[in-house]
Motif scaffolding. Structure first.
Motif, PDB file in Angstrom:
ATOM      1  N   MET A  35      45.485  42.981  33.594  1.00  0.00           N
ATOM      2  CA  MET A  35      46.552  43.156  32.620  1.00  0.00           C
ATOM      3  C   MET A  35      47.690  42.167  32.881  1.00  0.00           C
ATOM      4  SD  MET A  35      46.406  47.326  32.631  1.00  0.00           S
ATOM      5  CE  MET A  35      47.874  47.613  31.664  1.00  0.00           C
ATOM      6  N   VAL A  36      48.061  42.000  34.139  1.00  0.00           N
ATOM      7  CA  VAL A  36      49.119  41.043  34.468  1.00  0.00           C
ATOM      8  C   VAL A  36      48.712  39.646  34.035  1.00  0.00           C
ATOM      9  CG1 VAL A  36      50.374  39.954  36.361  1.00  0.00           C
ATOM     10  CG2 VAL A  36      50.024  42.431  36.373  1.00  0.00           C
ATOM     11  N   GLU A  37      47.508  39.241  34.406  1.00  0.00           N
ATOM     12  CA  GLU A  37      47.021  37.907  34.055  1.00  0.00           C
ATOM     13  C   GLU A  37      46.824  37.746  32.560  1.00  0.00           C
ATOM     14  OE1 GLU A  37      43.508  37.735  36.383  1.00  0.00           O
ATOM     15  OE2 GLU A  37      44.580  37.529  38.299  1.00  0.00           O
ATOM     16  N   GLY A  38      46.629  38.873  31.858  1.00  0.00           N
ATOM     17  CA  GLY A  38      46.375  38.829  30.427  1.00  0.00           C
ATOM     18  C   GLY A  38      47.617  38.879  29.559  1.00  0.00           C
ATOM     19  N   GLY A  39      48.812  38.855  30.158  1.00  0.00           N
ATOM     20  CA  GLY A  39      50.021  38.795  29.361  1.00  0.00           C
ATOM     21  C   GLY A  39      50.739  40.109  29.146  1.00  0.00           C
ATOM     22  N   ILE A  40      50.371  41.156  29.895  1.00  0.00           N
ATOM     23  CA  ILE A  40      51.113  42.413  29.828  1.00  0.00           C
ATOM     24  C   ILE A  40      52.390  42.264  30.657  1.00  0.00           C
ATOM     25  CG2 ILE A  40      51.083  44.879  30.341  1.00  0.00           C
ATOM     26  CD1 ILE A  40      49.249  43.977  28.019  1.00  0.00           C
ATOM     27  N   VAL A  41      53.534  42.627  30.067  1.00  0.00           N
ATOM     28  CA  VAL A  41      54.825  42.451  30.741  1.00  0.00           C
ATOM     29  C   VAL A  41      55.558  43.766  30.973  1.00  0.00           C
ATOM     30  CG1 VAL A  41      55.132  40.068  29.985  1.00  0.00           C
ATOM     31  CG2 VAL A  41      55.929  41.941  28.510  1.00  0.00           C
ATOM     32  N   GLY A  42      55.015  44.868  30.489  1.00  0.00           N
ATOM     33  CA  GLY A  42      55.667  46.157  30.671  1.00  0.00           C
ATOM     34  C   GLY A  42      54.713  47.289  30.367  1.00  0.00           C
ATOM     35  N   ILE A  43      55.117  48.512  30.742  1.00  0.00           N
ATOM     36  CA  ILE A  43      54.341  49.710  30.421  1.00  0.00           C
ATOM     37  C   ILE A  43      55.239  50.674  29.657  1.00  0.00           C
ATOM     38  CG2 ILE A  43      52.635  49.561  32.249  1.00  0.00           C
ATOM     39  CD1 ILE A  43      54.371  51.418  33.942  1.00  0.00           C
ATOM     40  N   ARG A  44      54.612  51.440  28.780  1.00  0.00           N
ATOM     41  CA  ARG A  44      55.357  52.315  27.884  1.00  0.00           C
ATOM     42  C   ARG A  44      55.106  53.779  28.204  1.00  0.00           C
ATOM     43  NH1 ARG A  44      54.856  53.324  21.358  1.00  0.00           N
ATOM     44  NH2 ARG A  44      57.061  53.121  20.833  1.00  0.00           N
ATOM     45  N   PHE A  45      56.178  54.559  28.102  1.00  0.00           N
ATOM     46  CA  PHE A  45      56.108  55.998  28.251  1.00  0.00           C
ATOM     47  C   PHE A  45      56.583  56.639  26.953  1.00  0.00           C
ATOM     48  CE2 PHE A  45      56.893  54.191  32.431  1.00  0.00           C
ATOM     49  CZ  PHE A  45      55.933  54.816  33.220  1.00  0.00           C
ATOM     50  N   ASN A  46      55.713  57.423  26.320  1.00  0.00           N
ATOM     51  CA  ASN A  46      56.085  58.202  25.137  1.00  0.00           C
ATOM     52  C   ASN A  46      56.500  59.586  25.621  1.00  0.00           C
ATOM     53  OD1 ASN A  46      55.090  56.530  22.607  1.00  0.00           O
ATOM     54  ND2 ASN A  46      53.543  56.288  24.207  1.00  0.00           N
TER      55      ASN A  46
END
Length: 274
Positions: A94-105
């Motif tokens: 995920m890091v290498e794939g361009g994910i920059v944050g995580i979301r909490f609903n």
């Protein structure tokens, strides 16, 4: 000028089917692919976008979003859902794939939780890899209860959709005041988005202006970003891109401030290049 739309969703049923853990169903008229989103950006003078896994539709499966980011060649980044005990190898992907944050609903039972051991685990992973924590909620008490965790998270906090205040309760409502105090005193950003979700009068959304101005004052123009929330999932009335962008121009008439909100701030936060 480069510009970022800091919140959108993308779905392509020919690439990925619906998830069994989805928080809500996405209707046929709400579908939009990443390719279509990029075209919308071009039509409105934007160069980059941030895709969000909304929990609806795909659930916690981030597969299509990662594929879309790879195909966009630097124009897109993403915010993912991180189920408890996600393998380290997947986090690296995920890091290498361009994910920059995580979301909490904060109000969806099927969302990865912010509270408790699972939330502690997720925030620890975010600290390790340099992600921010993005929070979405519908009601003020949810953010009030989350404040102690967010203040101790050790990562930047990003709040969705102006905190979705209830206009009939006024700017003094406890949840909105807690959000303003977070902006004054913590490493936090707010998305000037989702005004179509809490307006009482509809487009051109002038009844939301006092709330947006209060957020800009509390967070400072350097910690505000703008977003369309395309393709407007679960909107309560017809919604179009242009009026939402026009509302930003109305509240932020200074071109230099808009450049910060549309490019400088999101480029720094999401690690985007022109």
């Amino acid at each position: 000028m480069p510009a970022v739309d800091s919140h959108a969703h993308a779905f392509d049923l020919s690439r990925q089917g619906w998830g069994g853990d989805r928080g809500f169903d996405v209707q046929p008229n709400e579908l939009g692919t990443a390719r279509q989103f990029l075209h919308v950006l071009e039509c409105h003078g934007f160069t980059h976008g941030l895709l969000i896994n909304p929990l609806g539709g795909y659930g916690a499966n981030n597969t299509y979003m990662l594929e879309a980011i790879a195909e966009a060649k630097g124009r897109l980044k993403g915010v993912a859902l991180l189920p408890n005990e996600t393998p380290e190898a997947e986090i690296r992907r995920m890091v290498e794939g361009g994910i920059v944050g995580i979301r909490f609903n904060l109000e969806f039972p099927t969302s990865p939780p912010l509270h408790g051991p699972a939330g502690e685990w997720a925030l620890a992973r975010a600290r390790e890899v340099g992600w921010f924590a993005q929070v979405h909620y519908h009601h003020g008490p949810s953010i009030v209860a989350a404040m102690p965790i967010l203040r101790k998270a050790g990562v930047p906090v990003v709040v969705d959709h102006c905190g979705r205040p209830e206009l009939e309760a006024g700017i003094g409502q406890p949840g909105f005041q807690a959000l303003l105090e977070l902006g004054r005193s913590a490493d936090a950003y707010v998305k000037l988005s989702g005004i179509f979700r809490f307006t009482a009068t509809g487009s051109p959304y002038e009844d939301t202006d006092p709330y947006v101005r209060a957020l800009i004052e509390a967070f400072g123009v350097d910690r505000c970003v703008w977003a369309s929330d395309w393709p407007f999932l679960r909107a309560k009335a017809r919604t179009d891109y242009g009026p939402l962008l026009a509302a930003l121009h109305r509240v932020v008439p200074d071109a230099a401030d808009r450049e910060k909100i549309l490019w400088t701030n999101p480029a720094r936060l999401f690690r985007m290049q022109p």
